[in-house]
Write a protein that holds these residues in place. Structure first.
Motif, PDB file in Angstrom:
ATOM      1  N   PHE A 467       8.273   3.472  -9.074  1.00 12.41           N
ATOM      2  CA  PHE A 467       8.496   3.620  -7.631  1.00 12.41           C
ATOM      3  C   PHE A 467       8.872   2.284  -6.989  1.00 12.41           C
ATOM      4  N   ASP A 468       8.268   1.166  -7.474  1.00 12.81           N
ATOM      5  CA  ASP A 468       8.601  -0.164  -6.943  1.00 12.81           C
ATOM      6  C   ASP A 468      10.079  -0.472  -7.143  1.00 12.81           C
ATOM      7  N   ALA A 469      10.642   0.013  -8.272  1.00 11.26           N
ATOM      8  CA  ALA A 469      12.046  -0.255  -8.580  1.00 11.26           C
ATOM      9  C   ALA A 469      12.975   0.391  -7.560  1.00 11.26           C
ATOM     10  N   TYR A 470      12.477   1.406  -6.866  1.00 18.19           N
ATOM     11  CA  TYR A 470      13.268   2.071  -5.827  1.00 18.19           C
ATOM     12  C   TYR A 470      12.923   1.561  -4.430  1.00 18.19           C
ATOM     13  N   GLY A 471      12.157   0.483  -4.372  1.00 21.14           N
ATOM     14  CA  GLY A 471      11.834  -0.119  -3.092  1.00 21.14           C
ATOM     15  C   GLY A 471      10.734   0.586  -2.323  1.00 21.14           C
ATOM     16  N   LEU A 472       9.929   1.403  -2.994  1.00 18.99           N
ATOM     17  CA  LEU A 472       8.844   2.127  -2.337  1.00 18.99           C
ATOM     18  C   LEU A 472       7.520   1.408  -2.546  1.00 18.99           C
ATOM     19  N   ASP A 473       6.491   1.853  -1.807  1.00 22.27           N
ATOM     20  CA  ASP A 473       5.131   1.365  -2.030  1.00 22.27           C
ATOM     21  C   ASP A 473       4.626   2.033  -3.309  1.00 22.27           C
ATOM     22  N   GLY A 474       4.823   1.357  -4.437  1.00 28.63           N
ATOM     23  CA  GLY A 474       4.601   1.954  -5.741  1.00 28.63           C
ATOM     24  C   GLY A 474       3.203   2.473  -5.970  1.00 28.63           C
ATOM     25  N   THR A 475       2.197   1.680  -5.616  1.00 28.10           N
ATOM     26  CA  THR A 475       0.811   2.074  -5.891  1.00 28.10           C
ATOM     27  C   THR A 475       0.435   3.329  -5.116  1.00 28.10           C
ATOM     28  N   THR A 476       0.763   3.356  -3.826  1.00 31.06           N
ATOM     29  CA  THR A 476       0.426   4.525  -3.000  1.00 31.06           C
ATOM     30  C   THR A 476       1.128   5.778  -3.501  1.00 31.06           C
ATOM     31  N   ALA A 477       2.436   5.643  -3.786  1.00 27.76           N
ATOM     32  CA  ALA A 477       3.202   6.795  -4.267  1.00 27.76           C
ATOM     33  C   ALA A 477       2.690   7.278  -5.615  1.00 27.76           C
ATOM     34  N   ALA A 478       2.314   6.343  -6.492  1.00 29.47           N
ATOM     35  CA  ALA A 478       1.825   6.713  -7.820  1.00 29.47           C
ATOM     36  C   ALA A 478       0.495   7.448  -7.737  1.00 29.47           C
ATOM     37  N   VAL A 479      -0.388   6.982  -6.855  1.00 28.44           N
ATOM     38  CA  VAL A 479      -1.689   7.642  -6.684  1.00 28.44           C
ATOM     39  C   VAL A 479      -1.488   9.080  -6.171  1.00 28.44           C
ATOM     40  N   LYS A 480      -0.580   9.247  -5.208  1.00 32.26           N
ATOM     41  CA  LYS A 480      -0.313  10.591  -4.673  1.00 32.26           C
ATOM     42  C   LYS A 480       0.251  11.515  -5.748  1.00 32.26           C
ATOM     43  N   GLN A 481       1.184  10.983  -6.553  1.00 37.11           N
ATOM     44  CA  GLN A 481       1.793  11.824  -7.585  1.00 37.11           C
ATOM     45  C   GLN A 481       0.773  12.177  -8.676  1.00 37.11           C
ATOM     46  N   LEU A 482      -0.077  11.213  -9.021  1.00 39.41           N
ATOM     47  CA  LEU A 482      -1.094  11.475 -10.045  1.00 39.41           C
ATOM     48  C   LEU A 482      -2.089  12.520  -9.540  1.00 39.41           C
ATOM     49  N   ALA A 483      -2.452  12.431  -8.248  1.00 42.51           N
ATOM     50  CA  ALA A 483      -3.367  13.427  -7.667  1.00 42.51           C
ATOM     51  C   ALA A 483      -2.736  14.816  -7.672  1.00 42.51           C
ATOM     52  N   ALA A 484      -1.426  14.874  -7.375  1.00 41.94           N
ATOM     53  CA  ALA A 484      -0.723  16.159  -7.396  1.00 41.94           C
ATOM     54  C   ALA A 484      -0.664  16.732  -8.811  1.00 41.94           C
ATOM     55  N   MET A 485      -0.489  15.857  -9.810  1.00 36.01           N
ATOM     56  CA  MET A 485      -0.461  16.308 -11.206  1.00 36.01           C
ATOM     57  C   MET A 485      -1.810  16.891 -11.623  1.00 36.01           C
ATOM     58  N   VAL A 486      -2.888  16.239 -11.191  1.00 37.18           N
ATOM     59  CA  VAL A 486      -4.231  16.736 -11.502  1.00 37.18           C
ATOM     60  C   VAL A 486      -4.454  18.097 -10.848  1.00 37.18           C
TER      61      VAL A 486
END
Length: 528
Positions: A467-486
């Motif tokens: 996500f950082d590579a696309y200029g986003l807040d990588g940590t926040t976006a990753a946590v949200k996506q991981l929560a959605a996967m769970v």
């Protein structure tokens, strides 16, 4: 010898006359089948299009479910009442008036401008339409000779199972191609034809208007409160957290009190609104039990497949309908095979094969993942469609085929009621277990997706870097996506649990098949 031969010829002619079908009755029966198809189809035709109706009527998310619930509550009251009404006013008057009323209510539903109007029109539609369903079963087992049942029973079995299965498909197509109004307008022309044909051609019985003086109004009121409240509790219970909701508690109390009065009147009244004596026939009792379980299999799986495809795969209503159509095709092609086998196989063996096929299909679905698509669902849906027909034909014959003709009209209402109640009870249990098991699996998975787990941390860092590579807040976006996967994985695991429970239920039913008597060929009164 000459006298014996002559008697034989006369007997043969009498049998031949009995075997030949009166064309007028055949036309009437086919018209009744179309009416039943419309009434059962309308249970599910709105299920895939509730979002479009909600937008069209500016309804709230807590209100739109009543478009379906109102229909079900009203229908479940009418179905057992229809046998008594048919005796009083005759099948001809009941069915033709029900078809005309259903058509008018469908037209009114298409003109609804707010959710309140829609709920009222759907309740009228469900109540009046409920009068058509048992009449077809009763007609099939009273106007046709036993030798024709292997042709007639697959027809009504196919309609009773195919209509709710293809309901989401038809509804999704109509609302996409035209508008949600056509979910109801599609009934108008067939409804007028059915009402006209049944009024013209039905001549199965005569009215017994004198029974109106004995009609048990208290029994009718208590039955309406009992079944209506029960259906409400089952439909709305899970969404409203069951007995933590005041309205659910009030509904449960009303259902219990209504049941007490209803069962008292059923045995105490001179002319009860529903005659429960049919349950004295062991085959009818077991047939009704199997019908109850078939209701769970029919309506439960018709609910689970679209829920999975919509929630996990992100399908819209038309894509869900196209995927679900496989079951409908399987039923259509299995119906003549089931009719052929019904005359040659022990019905208990047919039911055993059907329940085993059901169990095999749900066991396969117990291993589903987030990647399952049309082809992964193909074989389980084929098994479901074929098994429904292999079960329904012998269940109909076993439940209604051993009753005296004068008991069939009333018993067919009870028999159809068990299938609808099976669907309502099954959906309530399925929704409750889905919610509970999803919470359970989410809690177990969340225990492993935490900072102390190196694999979870590595996965989170990899996603964050992406996500950082696309200029986003990588940590926040990753946590949200991981929560959605769970959350998604917990939902999939809860679906698997439900399918495995259904597998166990169908396997238990195979043992229940061993406890019934085989109906005697051509019998109308045996099998107790």
């Amino acid at each position: 010898m000459a006298a014996t031969a002559a008697a034989g010829v006369v007997a043969a002619r009498a049998v031949g006359a009995e075997e030949r079908m009166d064309p007028r009755r055949l036309i009437a029966f086919l018209a009744m089948v179309v009416g039943m198809f419309m009434a059962i189809l309308d249970i599910q035709i709105v299920s895939a299009s509730l979002a479009e109706i909600q937008a069209g009527l500016s309804a709230g998310s807590d209100e739109i479910g009543w478009v379906q619930t109102a229909y079900l509550i009203a229908e479940v009251i009418m179905i057992p009442l229809s046998g008594t009404l048919a005796r009083i006013v005759s099948t001809r008057v009941l069915f033709s008036v029900a078809a005309a009323g259903f058509t008018a209510a469908s037209a009114l539903a298409a003109t609804a401008t707010n959710i309140e109007q829609m709920i009222v029109y759907r309740a009228i539609q469900g109540f009046i339409g409920g009068g058509m369903i048992p009449s077809v079963f009763a007609a099939a087992f009273t106007i046709f000779p036993p030798s024709k049942r292997n042709v007639v029973s697959p027809i009504i079995g196919l309609i009773a199972t195919l209509a709710p299965t293809i309901g989401p498909t038809v509804g999704g197509y109509l609302s996409h191609a035209f508008s949600w109004h056509w979910l109801f307008l599609v009934n108008v022309i067939p409804g007028i034809i059915v009402a006209s044909l049944t009024w013209t051609f039905i001549d199965f019985d005569k009215p017994e208007l004198g029974l109106m003086k004995k009609f048990d109004w208290w029994g009718l009121l208590s039955m309406a409160i009992f079944l209506g409240s029960l259906e409400y509790v089952l439909e709305e219970g899970n969404a409203n957290d069951w007995f933590n909701d005041t309205h659910i508690v009030m509904g449960a109390v009303a259902a219990a009190l209504g049941a007490l009065v209803f069962f008292h009147r059923a045995f105490a009244a001179e002319f009860p609104v529903v005659d429960l004596r049919a349950f004295a026939n062991r085959n009818f009792t077991f047939g009704s039990l199997f019908s109850f379980v078939m209701g769970i299999g029919l309506y439960g799986l018709t609910y689970l497949y679209p829920l999975y495809l919509g929630r996990i795969r992100g399908y819209d209503s038309l894509m869900i309908g196209e995927t679900m159509f496989v079951s409908g095709l399987a039923m259509f092609f299995t119906a003549p095979v089931a009719g052929f086998l019904a005359g040659r196989l022990d019905p208990r063996l047919m039911m055993g094969i059907g329940f085993a096929g059901f169990a095999a299909g749900t066991w396969m679905m117990g291993h589903l993942t987030a990647d399952w698509d049309f082809w992964e669902l193909f074989v389980p849906q084929i098994l479901r469609g074929c098994s429904l027909m292999l079960c329904m034909v012998p269940i109909n014959n076993i439940a209604l085929g051993t009753l005296p003709p004068e008991r069939v009209r009333n018993a067919s209402g009870l028999f159809n009621l068990t299938r609808n109640l099976g669907g309502a009870v099954g959906l309530a249990i399925i929704n409750t277990i889905l919610t509970a098991r999803q919470d359970f699996h989410h809690a177990r998975l969340a225990e492993h997706v935490q900072w102390g787990n190196p694999e979870a941390v590595d996965r989170l860092n990899s996603m964050a870097a992406n996500f950082d590579a696309y200029g986003l807040d990588g940590t926040t976006a990753a946590v949200k996506q991981l929560a959605a996967m769970v959350q998604q994985q917990a939902a999939i695991m809860s679906f698997g649990d439900i399918f495995l429970l259904l597998t166990a239920l169908f396997l238990v039913m195979i043992t229940g098949v061993l406890m019934i008597s085989k109906p005697q060929d051509g019998s109308t009164g045996g099998g107790h």
